[in-house]
Design an enzyme around this catalytic site. Structure first.
Site, short mmCIF file in Angstrom:
data_model
loop_
_atom_site.label_atom_id
_atom_site.label_comp_id
_atom_site.label_asym_id
_atom_site.label_seq_id
_atom_site.Cartn_x
_atom_site.Cartn_y
_atom_site.Cartn_z
N ASP A 275 5.30 -13.79 1.93
CA ASP A 275 5.26 -12.69 0.97
C ASP A 275 6.59 -11.96 1.08
O ASP A 275 7.28 -12.02 2.11
CB ASP A 275 4.08 -11.76 1.25
CG ASP A 275 3.59 -11.08 -0.02
OD1 ASP A 275 4.37 -10.96 -0.98
OD2 ASP A 275 2.42 -10.64 -0.05
N GLU A 620 -4.73 1.38 -10.30
CA GLU A 620 -5.03 0.51 -9.16
C GLU A 620 -4.13 -0.71 -9.24
O GLU A 620 -3.87 -1.24 -10.31
CB GLU A 620 -6.51 0.09 -9.16
CG GLU A 620 -6.95 -0.68 -10.40
CD GLU A 620 -8.36 -1.23 -10.26
OE1 GLU A 620 -8.94 -1.20 -9.17
OE2 GLU A 620 -8.87 -1.73 -11.28
#
Length: 870
Positions: A275, A620
């Site tokens: 990542d 979100e």
């Protein structure tokens, strides 16, 4: 069509460069082995790697892999996204967000969606190559899907997952990956990437430093099965390791996770990408901080098996691998091993072959947003909507006057979710209802903010409000725009324009008409309101001031008064910045205080209220700076409908008009008051660009809803463990001990399905369980349902799941007909996981539930329960 002549130059030029001699000599020299398409990929990869210096090898382990000019190897950017459509690369068909795709429980649909996405990805990739555009988001290596388990509804990125169940996640992912990667024996259509490995599901704010403790049982029962099973059932080419630590060690340097589990036990032989920034977290003092130099961090990740380093603001940590080799922390053969895995994927994608021999290279660009794909996203949207409650209000009769109210009724953000492309034909609920009803039978108002002072119904500022002063100091229409040839303002502008307003979507560079865009622009001028009001401004990729002051919150502007506007935008290749089809806009809204009264007035004049509320991916999502009531850094601190909407709903309830609540969210909502007081409730999980048309078709009964919840809807987060507690105790339908609002697998229908007479047998040879259940559609119309199979093991010597999904089928059943639905449950599903994380064959009473849900909060004729003894 793809310009094959341009692409074919790679092979021809490579021959000349590598041989390094005149044409007569070239004819006597064989091509280098790595360009010999008749050789095996392993042979070609090995040959190529032997031609590189250590520094060249190391550089190829970056997400932005540079060109190797002496071998005529072009640069390649590994970062691309395709979560629910080709993302961040301009226009592409936008399918429902991943959590909505999971709500379809439809494996065939997922295969078709994955295929459509890879069709569009191939078409766009080759169109970019034809213009020599190799920037971020143009490649064929997609960092999708996200198969983390959505264990806690507070996690903002849960919307990217396929829900809380490992089996559902596996089956949805398998089909999506097969669609992405294609079925050609020689070539990959694109690369799919399983992420984030492993034990990763928030909180966002501390993901770079958190260390999650997971027992062997929880790892084997919940966190790892989807990775293990997807790898076993597909040839998925890539895995992304996570930011967090697991049981004391960062995921991207975790031998137990990567070597012992992923490589040895799961037999994964593809490449692993970090990542972005995860390896830098090894030495970052604010993150994991477990080593003290960049070289040690790079060596730790590489030796563990992380092949590709995605960097961030720290830079590429793998740039220190040459130093790590000198220090004896790693050997060059470790670099070679990683590079070979990466090059193998590029060869499988056909990047070193004649394009005419690669079956996907001629995918036409007009397949992007084709009618076929738009019809497919409409189908997916329809199947993703979940009917949670219906007190004989739906379907609507068609002659009602409708008051459309709610902050998401005309909010394009709820179509998209996150990791999205730019939609082809975005249809909001407002637009779809207008098209159906016309203006005489429909009124609309946002009614409230989406939460607090966050509004969704901003409008573009019209040209009549923008002016500038000419050389004679006279007021003239439009803004002065100056364009700069880089993302900074340290050079002279190369273009000056008068532009009517500030609302842009550049498909090509405004400077040189190229498709790859890196530029900056300044606008100067005057805003002149035509009425005195309280204005709220919202900018998209624009920094601006009025009269030299930043605008935060509401500001009162006077009618016909001039306000100096200075605005600027920058577009560059930095992390998350998009240089493909960038957008910039400045919008506003006036006097939001009157929204409540407008809503009540409209409701009183209507026959039915359709309230489209919920939240959005602007509230979100991934590691966001937002911190307001109910929301923190992309996560949620509660799961209630925001107060501004609930207060309005309570007032609308007092009108006595029937209310249909359409809740848009990427995660579970505690709709407690709503469930008690609202007549009908529909859950939408960011349904894609056809959201509006799919919703309206549902409202008017043009199809029967079939979506099922891929997550549990709890009554409150106070009923759940701490967000950072990664034990599965009291989480998800499998382990939760309390009463839920709506259970996993729940979803109502307009049709009347009956389930009865489940028969079973055990295959004497394999030990598999065979099930047959009779299902009847007693309605006057055809409809879809999702048949679900759950098992419980009450006689196990340890704690096992309350229920566990082991099979499902999305079926269509004609009106007034019945059918026998058959399942074969593999023997390995008839086992439990012990405390050591080992599967043990179950012996004792097995409870089998077959039906339109778990058997919770649905009528008894919607499921069957069978007891057998193993």
């Amino acid at each position: 069509m793809v310009n094959k002549n341009i692409k074919s130059l790679f092979v021809l030029t490579a021959f000349a460069v590598l041989v390094g001699c005149d044409n007569d000599e070239q004819s006597m020299q064989p091509p280098p082995l790595y360009l010999n398409e008749s050789a095996s990929i392993d042979e070609r990869v090995n040959d190529l790697v032997t031609r590189l210096t250590l520094e060249e090898k190391v550089a190829q382990l970056f997400d932005k892999s540079p060109a190797i000019e002496r071998l005529n190897i072009p640069e390649y950017n590994w970062w691309n996204e395709a979560l629910h459509g080709v993302a961040r690369a301009g226009k592409a068909t936008v399918f429902p967000q991943a959590i909505g795709l999971a709500a379809t429980f439809d494996e065939d649909l997922m295969l078709r969606v994955g295929t459509a996405i890879s069709d569009e990805g191939r078409a766009k990739h080759h169109a970019f190559l034809a213009e020599n555009n190799r920037s971020m988001y143009t490649g064929l290596t997609y960092w999708s899907p996200n198969i983390n388990i959505f264990r806690d509804p507070r996690w903002g990125r849960g919307q990217e997952t396929y829900g809380e169940d490992p089996y559902l996640t596996t089956r949805i992912a398998v089909n999506f990956i097969n669609g992405l990667q294609g079925d050609n024996a020689e070539y990959l259509k694109s690369v799919a990437t399983l992420k984030h490995y492993a034990v990763h599901s928030g909180p966002e704010v501390s993901r770079h430093s958190d260390d999650y403790t997971a027992s062997e049982k929880d790892l084997a029962e919940t966190y790892l099965p989807a990775f293990k099973d997807v790898i076993a059932q597909t040839k998925v080419a890539s895995v992304m390791c996570a930011y967090n630590s697991v049981n004391g060690t960062p995921a991207c340097g975790n031998d137990e996770l990567i070597q012992n589990k992923l490589r040895d036990e799961f037999n994964f032989d593809g490449y692993i990408v970090s990542d972005c920034g995860a390896i830098a977290d090894f030495y970052d003092v604010k993150s994991h901080n477990i080593v003290n130099t960049e070289a040690k961090a790079a060596a730790m990740a590489l030796k563990t098996g992380t092949d590709l380093n995605c960097g961030d603001h720290h830079g590429n940590t793998y740039s220190y691998l040459s130093q790590a080799v000198k220090e004896g922390l790693v050997e060059e053969k470790d670099v070679d091993k990683a590079l070979k895995r990466l090059m193998y994927a590029r060869f499988k994608l056909g990047m070193f072959d004649n394009p005419e021999n690669v079956p996907y290279s001629d995918t036409p660009i007009d397949i992007v947003g084709s009618n076929k794909h738009l019809a497919l996203t409409q189908e997916a949207a329809q199947k993703s909507l979940v009917l949670l409650k219906n007190e004989q209000v739906l379907p609507l009769k068609g002659n009602e006057k409708v008051a459309l109210i709610g902050p998401n009724a005309d909010n394009e953000a709820i179509l998209l979710g996150n990791y999205n492309g730019m939609p082809i034909v975005p249809i909001t609920p407002k637009l779809a209802l207008e098209q159906r009803l016309g203006k005489n039978n429909l009124t609309y108002t946002a009614g409230s903010s989406i939460t607090g002072e966050v509004y969704t119904h901003y409008q573009p500022i019209k040209a009549k409000h923008f002016f500038h002063l000419d050389h004679n100091n006279q007021m003239q229409p439009g803004l002065i725009a100056q364009y700069y040839p880089s993302s900074n303002f340290d050079r002279q502008p190369v273009k000056r324009e008068i532009e009517k307003n500030l609302d842009f979507s550049w498909e090509r560079s405004p400077i040189d008409n190229s498709i790859e865009q890196e530029f900056a622009v300044k606008w100067t001028g005057i805003i002149k309101p035509q009425e005195t009001a309280e204005y709220h401004f919202k900018s998209n990729n624009v920094d601006f001031t009025l009269n030299g002051q930043s605008v935060n919150g509401a500001i009162t502007l006077e009618k016909n008064q001039s306000y100096q506007l200075n605005a600027e935008s920058k577009f560059n290749h930095f992390w998350h910045s998009n240089v493909i089809n960038p957008t910039a806009s400045l919008t506003w809204l006036k006097n939001p205080q009157s929204l409540t009264q407008q809503a009540l007035n409209n409701a009183n004049e209507a026959d039915v209220i359709v309230f489209v509320g919920g939240i959005s991916a602007n509230l979100e999502g991934e590691e966001m700076p937002l911190q307001i009531d109910g929301f923190s850094h992309g996560d949620r601190t509660n799961i209630n409908l925001p107060k501004s909407q609930l207060n309005l709903l309570k007032k609308l309830k007092q009108t006595g008009k029937p209310i249909v609540l359409v809740n848009m969210s990427g995660s579970a909502m505690a709709l407690n008051w709503e469930n008690e007081n609202i007549d009908a409730i529909i859950q939408g999980f960011y349904p894609g660009e056809a959201a509006g048309s799919a919703l309206v078709s549902l409202l008017y009964g043009e199809y029967s809803p079939s979506g099922k919840l891929p997550i549990t809807f709890y009554k409150s987060v106070s009923d759940l463990p701490d967000f950072k507690d990664y034990s599965m105790k009291n989480r998800t339908y499998k382990y939760y001990e309390g009463e839920v609002l709506y259970p996993f697998g729940f979803g109502l229908s307009y049709a009347d399905f009956k389930y009865k007479n489940t028969r079973h047998s055990i295959d004497a040879g394999s030990g598999d369980l065979n099930l047959t259940t009779t299902i009847t559609n007693q309605s006057s119309f055809s409809a879809d349902d999702v048949v679900q199979v759950y098992v419980s093991m009450p006689d196990a010597p340890i704690k096992t799941p309350n229920k566990q999904l082991v099979g499902f089928k999305h079926i269509t059943l004609k009106n007034e007909s019945k059918n026998d639905i058959k399942f074969t449950i593999p023997k390995n599903k008839l086992s439990y996981i012990n405390e050591q994380g080992i599967a043990v064959a179950y012996k004792g009473r097995l409870i089998i539930t077959v039906g339109s849900g778990q058997g919770i909060k649905i009528p008894k004729d919607k499921f069957t329960v069978t007891n057998i003894v193993l």
